[in-house]
Design a protein around this motif. Structure first.
Motif, PDB file in Angstrom:
ATOM      1  N   LEU A  54       0.876  -1.180  -0.073  1.00 14.99           N
ATOM      2  CA  LEU A  54       0.173   0.332   0.120  1.00 14.99           C
ATOM      3  C   LEU A  54       0.753   1.244   0.077  1.00 14.99           C
ATOM      4  O   LEU A  54       0.586   2.197   0.799  1.00 14.99           O
ATOM      5  N   PRO A  55       1.553   1.337  -1.139  1.00 15.74           N
ATOM      6  CA  PRO A  55       2.378   2.656  -1.049  1.00 15.74           C
ATOM      7  C   PRO A  55       1.326   3.553  -1.546  1.00 15.74           C
ATOM      8  O   PRO A  55       0.843   4.387  -1.637  1.00 15.74           O
ATOM      9  N   GLY A  56       2.490   4.847   0.062  1.00 12.59           N
ATOM     10  CA  GLY A  56       1.414   5.653   0.191  1.00 12.59           C
ATOM     11  C   GLY A  56       0.158   6.224   0.404  1.00 12.59           C
ATOM     12  O   GLY A  56       0.194   6.998   1.099  1.00 12.59           O
ATOM     13  N   MET A  57      -0.389   5.394   1.435  1.00  8.36           N
ATOM     14  CA  MET A  57      -1.206   5.268   2.553  1.00  8.36           C
ATOM     15  C   MET A  57      -0.868   5.517   3.898  1.00  8.36           C
ATOM     16  O   MET A  57       0.435   4.697   4.056  1.00  8.36           O
ATOM     17  N   LYS A  58      -1.538   5.962   3.699  1.00 12.77           N
ATOM     18  CA  LYS A  58      -1.397   6.102   5.859  1.00 12.77           C
ATOM     19  C   LYS A  58      -1.692   5.067   6.574  1.00 12.77           C
ATOM     20  O   LYS A  58      -3.183   4.716   5.981  1.00 12.77           O
ATOM     21  N   LYS A  59      -1.796   4.755   7.933  1.00 12.50           N
ATOM     22  CA  LYS A  59      -2.329   3.816   8.848  1.00 12.50           C
ATOM     23  C   LYS A  59      -3.554   4.283   8.878  1.00 12.50           C
ATOM     24  O   LYS A  59      -4.627   3.622   9.258  1.00 12.50           O
ATOM     25  N   ASP A  60      -4.033   5.754   8.691  1.00 10.12           N
ATOM     26  CA  ASP A  60      -5.200   5.422   9.943  1.00 10.12           C
ATOM     27  C   ASP A  60      -6.528   5.932   7.986  1.00 10.12           C
ATOM     28  O   ASP A  60      -7.671   5.915   8.134  1.00 10.12           O
ATOM     29  N   GLU A  61      -5.710   5.949   6.924  1.00  9.24           N
ATOM     30  CA  GLU A  61      -6.532   5.554   5.955  1.00  9.24           C
ATOM     31  C   GLU A  61      -7.117   3.528   5.089  1.00  9.24           C
ATOM     32  O   GLU A  61      -7.946   3.591   4.212  1.00  9.24           O
ATOM     33  N   ILE A  62      -6.641   2.723   6.329  1.00  7.89           N
ATOM     34  CA  ILE A  62      -6.705   1.410   5.873  1.00  7.89           C
ATOM     35  C   ILE A  62      -7.943   0.910   7.480  1.00  7.89           C
ATOM     36  O   ILE A  62      -7.208   1.403   8.428  1.00  7.89           O
ATOM     37  N   ASN A  63      -8.548  -0.042   6.957  1.00  9.14           N
ATOM     38  CA  ASN A  63      -9.630  -0.189   7.983  1.00  9.14           C
ATOM     39  C   ASN A  63      -9.142  -2.151   7.793  1.00  9.14           C
ATOM     40  O   ASN A  63      -9.106  -2.658   6.504  1.00  9.14           O
ATOM     41  N   ILE A  64      -9.398  -2.495   8.868  1.00  9.19           N
ATOM     42  CA  ILE A  64      -9.139  -4.169   8.883  1.00  9.19           C
ATOM     43  C   ILE A  64     -10.145  -4.776  10.138  1.00  9.19           C
ATOM     44  O   ILE A  64      -9.811  -3.960  11.395  1.00  9.19           O
ATOM     45  N   SER A  65     -11.062  -5.855   9.673  1.00 11.15           N
ATOM     46  CA  SER A  65     -11.257  -6.022  10.552  1.00 11.15           C
ATOM     47  C   SER A  65     -11.793  -7.720  10.067  1.00 11.15           C
ATOM     48  O   SER A  65     -11.334  -8.307   9.088  1.00 11.15           O
ATOM     49  N   VAL A  66     -12.377  -8.529  11.290  1.00  7.00           N
ATOM     50  CA  VAL A  66     -12.890 -10.389  11.487  1.00  7.00           C
ATOM     51  C   VAL A  66     -13.652 -10.147  11.608  1.00  7.00           C
ATOM     52  O   VAL A  66     -14.734  -9.797  12.762  1.00  7.00           O
ATOM     53  N   ASP A  67     -14.534 -10.681  10.872  1.00  7.38           N
ATOM     54  CA  ASP A  67     -16.307 -11.285  11.156  1.00  7.38           C
ATOM     55  C   ASP A  67     -16.120 -13.120  11.016  1.00  7.38           C
ATOM     56  O   ASP A  67     -16.070 -12.451   9.221  1.00  7.38           O
ATOM     57  N   ASN A  68     -16.779 -13.428  11.717  1.00  4.88           N
ATOM     58  CA  ASN A  68     -17.274 -15.312  10.859  1.00  4.88           C
ATOM     59  C   ASN A  68     -16.161 -15.169  10.704  1.00  4.88           C
ATOM     60  O   ASN A  68     -16.084 -16.683   8.947  1.00  4.88           O
TER      61      ASN A  68
END
Length: 142
Positions: A54-68
């Motif tokens: 993810l070049p050029g992306m900041k950590k607050d622009e990325i979402n990570i979630s777990v469901d089922n």
């Protein structure tokens, strides 16, 4: 008479362009304004590793979630490079939304997933449950 070289993949490219016009995830456009980041996955002795470019992306622009037992990585990239000199002016922009979904194995410890980013690479570590590791038994062949 002109001869044309046969391209067996031209029909696949035409079909891809046709499907690119349809909405994909939740009504988002698929070809303009979207991208699919490169992903490397590997399994270690104690954890699963997922590396996402993810070049050029900041950590607050990325979402990570777990469901089922499904790990979802999503975000939106907005990149603008502007150069203004005495004799020229240049702007390059790159933008788009992405979403990658991974089905986690049954022995994944979803409560202790760790994520970090460095130099444009997002690394996600999914530990394995300790019971699974301890229950392994090597069978000797006679």
């Amino acid at each position: 008479m002109f001869l044309t070289k046969f391209d067996p993949f031209s029909e696949f490219r035409d079909m891809q362009r046709f499907f690119d016009r349809f909405p994909t995830v939740k009504g988002e456009e698929s070809s303009i304004g979207s991208f699919s980041p490169q992903v490397n996955t590997r399994e270690g002795e104690f954890a699963y590793h997922i590396d996402v470019d993810l070049p050029g992306m900041k950590k607050d622009e990325i979402n990570i979630s777990v469901d089922n037992n499904r790990l979802t990585i999503s975000g939106e990239r907005n990149f603008k490079d502007e150069v203004q000199r005495e004799d020229y002016y240049k702007i390059e922009t790159s933008f788009g939304k992405f979403q990658r979904v991974f089905t986690l194995p049954d022995n994944a410890d979803v409560e202790n997933i760790d994520a970090s980013t460095q130099d444009g690479v997002l690394e996600i570590v999914v530990p394995k449950l300790k019971e699974e590791i301890e229950n392994k038994k090597k069978i000797e062949i006679k």
